[in-house]
Design an enzyme around this catalytic site. Structure first.
Site, PDB file in Angstrom:
ATOM      1  N   ASP A  36      27.762 -10.985  73.924  1.00 46.31           N
ATOM      2  CA  ASP A  36      27.763 -11.528  72.567  1.00 46.31           C
ATOM      3  C   ASP A  36      28.876 -10.856  71.771  1.00 46.31           C
ATOM      4  O   ASP A  36      29.448  -9.866  72.222  1.00 46.31           O
ATOM      5  CB  ASP A  36      26.401 -11.370  71.880  1.00 46.31           C
ATOM      6  CG  ASP A  36      25.891  -9.947  71.804  1.00 46.31           C
ATOM      7  OD1 ASP A  36      26.503  -9.033  72.402  1.00 46.31           O
ATOM      8  OD2 ASP A  36      24.860  -9.728  71.147  1.00 46.31           O
ATOM      9  N   TYR A  38      30.984  -8.581  69.102  1.00 46.89           N
ATOM     10  CA  TYR A  38      30.760  -7.235  68.566  1.00 46.89           C
ATOM     11  C   TYR A  38      29.972  -7.349  67.270  1.00 46.89           C
ATOM     12  O   TYR A  38      30.211  -8.246  66.467  1.00 46.89           O
ATOM     13  CB  TYR A  38      32.091  -6.535  68.323  1.00 46.89           C
ATOM     14  CG  TYR A  38      32.905  -6.325  69.584  1.00 46.89           C
ATOM     15  CD1 TYR A  38      32.448  -5.482  70.597  1.00 46.89           C
ATOM     16  CD2 TYR A  38      34.118  -6.972  69.766  1.00 46.89           C
ATOM     17  CE1 TYR A  38      33.193  -5.287  71.760  1.00 46.89           C
ATOM     18  CE2 TYR A  38      34.873  -6.775  70.923  1.00 46.89           C
ATOM     19  CZ  TYR A  38      34.408  -5.932  71.913  1.00 46.89           C
ATOM     20  OH  TYR A  38      35.138  -5.742  73.053  1.00 46.89           O
ATOM     21  N   PHE A  49      35.108 -10.070  74.250  1.00 48.57           N
ATOM     22  CA  PHE A  49      35.744  -8.758  74.421  1.00 48.57           C
ATOM     23  C   PHE A  49      36.963  -8.532  73.527  1.00 48.57           C
ATOM     24  O   PHE A  49      37.456  -7.416  73.433  1.00 48.57           O
ATOM     25  CB  PHE A  49      36.121  -8.491  75.892  1.00 48.57           C
ATOM     26  CG  PHE A  49      34.949  -8.481  76.820  1.00 48.57           C
ATOM     27  CD1 PHE A  49      34.042  -7.431  76.809  1.00 48.57           C
ATOM     28  CD2 PHE A  49      34.736  -9.526  77.703  1.00 48.57           C
ATOM     29  CE1 PHE A  49      32.944  -7.416  77.668  1.00 48.57           C
ATOM     30  CE2 PHE A  49      33.642  -9.529  78.561  1.00 48.57           C
ATOM     31  CZ  PHE A  49      32.753  -8.466  78.537  1.00 48.57           C
ATOM     32  N   HIS A 154      29.089  -4.156  84.044  1.00 43.06           N
ATOM     33  CA  HIS A 154      29.711  -4.390  82.740  1.00 43.06           C
ATOM     34  C   HIS A 154      30.748  -3.305  82.449  1.00 43.06           C
ATOM     35  O   HIS A 154      30.585  -2.164  82.874  1.00 43.06           O
ATOM     36  CB  HIS A 154      28.612  -4.388  81.661  1.00 43.06           C
ATOM     37  CG  HIS A 154      29.057  -4.949  80.367  1.00 43.06           C
ATOM     38  ND1 HIS A 154      29.710  -4.191  79.432  1.00 43.06           N
ATOM     39  CD2 HIS A 154      28.937  -6.198  79.852  1.00 43.06           C
ATOM     40  CE1 HIS A 154      29.987  -4.951  78.379  1.00 43.06           C
ATOM     41  NE2 HIS A 154      29.532  -6.173  78.618  1.00 43.06           N
TER      42      HIS A 154
END
Length: 193
Positions: A36, A38, A49, A154
């Protein structure tokens, strides 16, 4: 008398669908799936990202850029140049409340499943990049006979050096050269990371 509590949502309203606007489905060669946006002020862009200010990268992005430089031996670039090359930087949830990571997961989950299923069915070859358990959980919506999967843990500092189930740690996984190798086998233009 009830009072309304105003919630701060990221990214800004005009950037919620930015990933799909900047990389139309017809152009998609690679899908990088994030969790999702930030959830801190002044960071989310609508691209997974990516950040507004690259002089202050978030920890996950810092690890992505570090791996990118290690893997490609190129100077660090910016993710916002990737959609024009067919890289869909998609979060599984397109919005988030300030300070509440993953709070909108259930809201966006049906949309994300439908979208990934549509890409999987309508395209002949796409590389799906799944980083972390959340992204990997969408694997059932991708036809693995038609498409290529690049998966690992991740890039978050909490998990980037650990395996994620049967998938390797993000650190040292060299996803960027893997992606270009797969594109080359299909005679598709490689990504300039």
């Amino acid at each position: 008398m009830s009072s309304l509590i105003e919630k701060t949502i990221y990214p800004s309203r005009n950037n919620v669908f930015r990933a799909l606007e900047e990389c139309p489905l017809d152009d998609v060669k690679v899908v990088i799936l994030g969790q999702d946006p930030y959830h801190t002020p002044g960071v989310a862009t609508g691209l997974a990202f990516d950040v507004l200010d690259y002089s202050k990268p978030q920890p996950s992005l810092r690890n992505i850029l570090s791996e990118m430089m290690y893997d490609t031996k190129q100077p660090i670039g910016e993710l916002n140049k990737l959609p024009a090359q067919g890289v869909l930087l998609l979060n599984t949830a397109l919005t988030v409340e300030q300070g509440m990571p993953n709070i909108h997961k259930n809201l966006w989950d049906p949309f994300t499943k439908e979208l990934l299923g549509h890409i999987s069915q309508s395209k002949d070859f796409v590389i799906f990049v799944l980083w972390g358990a959340n992204a990997i959980s969408y694997l059932p919506y991708i036809d693995q006979k038609k498409h290529k999967i690049v998966a690992s843990s991740h890039p978050s500092p909490l998990s980037w050096e650990k395996p994620c189930g049967k998938f390797p740690p993000f650190k040292g996984s060299k996803p960027f050269t893997q992606i270009n190798k797969f594109l080359k086998t299909k005679k598709l233009s490689e990504i300039n990371w």
